[in-house]
Design a protein around this motif. Structure first.
Motif, PDB file in Angstrom:
ATOM      1  N   VAL A 103       0.864  -1.177   0.000  1.00 10.86           N
ATOM      2  CA  VAL A 103       0.000   0.000   0.000  1.00 10.86           C
ATOM      3  C   VAL A 103       0.903   1.231   0.000  1.00 10.86           C
ATOM      4  O   VAL A 103       1.615   1.485   0.969  1.00 10.86           O
ATOM      5  CB  VAL A 103      -0.947   0.025   1.230  1.00 10.86           C
ATOM      6  N   ILE A 104       0.877   1.977  -1.085  1.00  5.76           N
ATOM      7  CA  ILE A 104       1.673   3.199  -1.202  1.00  5.76           C
ATOM      8  C   ILE A 104       0.694   4.371  -1.133  1.00  5.76           C
ATOM      9  O   ILE A 104      -0.117   4.574  -2.045  1.00  5.76           O
ATOM     10  CB  ILE A 104       2.467   3.242  -2.531  1.00  5.76           C
ATOM     11  N   ASP A 105       0.777   5.114  -0.035  1.00  4.98           N
ATOM     12  CA  ASP A 105      -0.109   6.259   0.183  1.00  4.98           C
ATOM     13  C   ASP A 105       0.402   7.485  -0.563  1.00  4.98           C
ATOM     14  O   ASP A 105       1.599   7.610  -0.836  1.00  4.98           O
ATOM     15  CB  ASP A 105      -0.181   6.585   1.680  1.00  4.98           C
ATOM     16  N   ALA A 106      -0.508   8.413  -0.848  1.00  8.80           N
ATOM     17  CA  ALA A 106      -0.150   9.635  -1.572  1.00  8.80           C
ATOM     18  C   ALA A 106       0.911  10.446  -0.844  1.00  8.80           C
ATOM     19  O   ALA A 106       1.812  11.011  -1.471  1.00  8.80           O
ATOM     20  CB  ALA A 106      -1.391  10.491  -1.822  1.00  8.80           C
ATOM     21  N   ASP A 107       0.871  10.482   0.490  1.00  8.13           N
ATOM     22  CA  ASP A 107       1.841  11.292   1.227  1.00  8.13           C
ATOM     23  C   ASP A 107       3.208  10.626   1.366  1.00  8.13           C
ATOM     24  O   ASP A 107       4.152  11.238   1.859  1.00  8.13           O
ATOM     25  CB  ASP A 107       1.293  11.731   2.587  1.00  8.13           C
ATOM     26  N   TYR A 108       3.345   9.405   0.904  1.00 12.27           N
ATOM     27  CA  TYR A 108       4.644   8.726   0.940  1.00 12.27           C
ATOM     28  C   TYR A 108       5.645   9.412   0.007  1.00 12.27           C
ATOM     29  O   TYR A 108       6.844   9.394   0.240  1.00 12.27           O
ATOM     30  CB  TYR A 108       4.463   7.250   0.579  1.00 12.27           C
ATOM     31  N   PHE A 109       5.161  10.058  -1.038  1.00 12.83           N
ATOM     32  CA  PHE A 109       6.012  10.743  -2.022  1.00 12.83           C
ATOM     33  C   PHE A 109       6.946  11.747  -1.341  1.00 12.83           C
ATOM     34  O   PHE A 109       8.087  11.919  -1.746  1.00 12.83           O
ATOM     35  CB  PHE A 109       5.140  11.440  -3.068  1.00 12.83           C
ATOM     36  N   GLY A 110       6.469  12.413  -0.293  1.00  9.90           N
ATOM     37  CA  GLY A 110       7.256  13.429   0.397  1.00  9.90           C
ATOM     38  C   GLY A 110       8.011  12.924   1.609  1.00  9.90           C
ATOM     39  O   GLY A 110       8.524  13.721   2.392  1.00  9.90           O
ATOM     40  N   ALA A 111       8.097  11.616   1.795  1.00 12.27           N
ATOM     41  CA  ALA A 111       8.769  11.045   2.970  1.00 12.27           C
ATOM     42  C   ALA A 111      10.273  11.297   2.925  1.00 12.27           C
ATOM     43  O   ALA A 111      10.835  11.628   1.877  1.00 12.27           O
ATOM     44  CB  ALA A 111       8.497   9.541   3.043  1.00 12.27           C
ATOM     45  N   ASN A 113      12.670   9.339   2.832  1.00 18.14           N
ATOM     46  CA  ASN A 113      13.383   8.475   1.885  1.00 18.14           C
ATOM     47  C   ASN A 113      12.936   8.725   0.437  1.00 18.14           C
ATOM     48  O   ASN A 113      13.106   7.869  -0.422  1.00 18.14           O
ATOM     49  CB  ASN A 113      13.201   7.001   2.256  1.00 18.14           C
ATOM     50  N   GLU A 114      12.359   9.899   0.193  1.00 21.35           N
ATOM     51  CA  GLU A 114      11.882  10.319  -1.132  1.00 21.35           C
ATOM     52  C   GLU A 114      10.703   9.474  -1.621  1.00 21.35           C
ATOM     53  O   GLU A 114      10.361   9.510  -2.796  1.00 21.35           O
ATOM     54  CB  GLU A 114      13.003  10.292  -2.178  1.00 21.35           C
ATOM     55  N   GLY A 115      10.104   8.693  -0.741  1.00 15.80           N
ATOM     56  CA  GLY A 115       8.997   7.835  -1.168  1.00 15.80           C
ATOM     57  C   GLY A 115       9.469   6.649  -1.992  1.00 15.80           C
ATOM     58  O   GLY A 115       8.724   6.115  -2.812  1.00 15.80           O
ATOM     59  N   HIS A 116      10.714   6.223  -1.748  1.00 11.95           N
ATOM     60  CA  HIS A 116      11.309   5.117  -2.504  1.00 11.95           C
ATOM     61  C   HIS A 116      10.505   3.837  -2.283  1.00 11.95           C
ATOM     62  O   HIS A 116      10.382   3.358  -1.161  1.00 11.95           O
ATOM     63  CB  HIS A 116      12.753   4.914  -2.060  1.00 11.95           C
ATOM     64  N   ILE A 117       9.966   3.307  -3.344  1.00 10.32           N
ATOM     65  CA  ILE A 117       9.143   2.091  -3.269  1.00 10.32           C
ATOM     66  C   ILE A 117      10.052   0.870  -3.210  1.00 10.32           C
ATOM     67  O   ILE A 117      10.852   0.624  -4.112  1.00 10.32           O
ATOM     68  CB  ILE A 117       8.171   2.009  -4.461  1.00 10.32           C
ATOM     69  N   MET A 118       9.914   0.133  -2.117  1.00  5.67           N
ATOM     70  CA  MET A 118      10.656  -1.110  -1.902  1.00  5.67           C
ATOM     71  C   MET A 118       9.654  -2.257  -1.993  1.00  5.67           C
ATOM     72  O   MET A 118       8.566  -2.165  -1.435  1.00  5.67           O
ATOM     73  CB  MET A 118      11.283  -1.139  -0.522  1.00  5.67           C
ATOM     74  N   ILE A 119      10.035  -3.298  -2.665  1.00 10.86           N
ATOM     75  CA  ILE A 119       9.136  -4.435  -2.811  1.00 10.86           C
ATOM     76  C   ILE A 119       9.838  -5.680  -2.278  1.00 10.86           C
ATOM     77  O   ILE A 119      10.799  -6.165  -2.872  1.00 10.86           O
ATOM     78  CB  ILE A 119       8.705  -4.631  -4.282  1.00 10.86           C
TER      79      ILE A 119
END
Length: 168
Positions: A103-111, A113-119
């Motif tokens: 689940v990638i939330d909209a506010d993760y983009f500004g986290a 860690n740059e909102g880096h998606i890890m799978i």
């Protein structure tokens, strides 16, 4: 919605933190970063955006890896990006996301860690099959969905950290 690459600095940091434990060495990290492919749909009718491996990896039965994709996703509020395994890898290797669905939330983009998606995935095959994923091949998919909130929702908390940072 739009996909972007994270900075090289963030990619390098996350590769070092995530892959040191697994023993996977990336021979040319800068080239791997340059070669990152933004997620795309395979066909006009596809719901899912394919996420591509930024490096080669193999998983034996029962083995897991956390793949720093080099990708971040910008979304409007009330949109979520859900991650799932590619169907073909699920059928062949029972490949699973370790958190069952991402689940990638909209506010993760500004986290931070740059909102880096890890799978994080696991080869859950029951026949001892070795799962090989080549650099540049699709291994997961993401689907954008609109969601609603209740009329009495009063959440004002703001995300500051990276993955898992919205824990109460």
């Amino acid at each position: 919605m739009k996909f972007f690459k994270v900075s090289f600095t963030q990619f390098e940091k996350d590769i070092e933190e995530r892959l040191e434990k697994s023993g996977i060495a990336i021979p040319d990290l800068r080239q791997s970063y340059e070669d990152i492919k933004l997620p795309i749909r395979a066909t006009k009718g596809s719901a899912g955006y394919d996420f591509f491996a930024p490096f080669d990896f193999s998983l034996a039965q029962g083995q897991s890896i956390c793949v720093p994709t080099g990708i971040r996703a910008k979304m409007e509020n009330n949109i979520v990006l859900l991650l799932a395994p590619r169907s073909s890898l699920g059928f062949k290797y029972r490949m699973q996301l370790d958190n069952t669905i991402g689940v990638i939330d909209a506010d993760y983009f500004g986290a931070k860690n740059e909102g880096h998606i890890m799978i994080k995935i696991t080869n859950d095959s029951k026949d001892g099959s070795l799962m090989k994923v080549e650099k540049g091949k699709a291994f997961a998919q993401g689907i954008f969905l609109k969601y609603e909130i209740t009329e009495d929702d009063v959440c004002e908390k703001v995300r500051t950290g990276g993955e898992g940072s919205s824990d109460s």
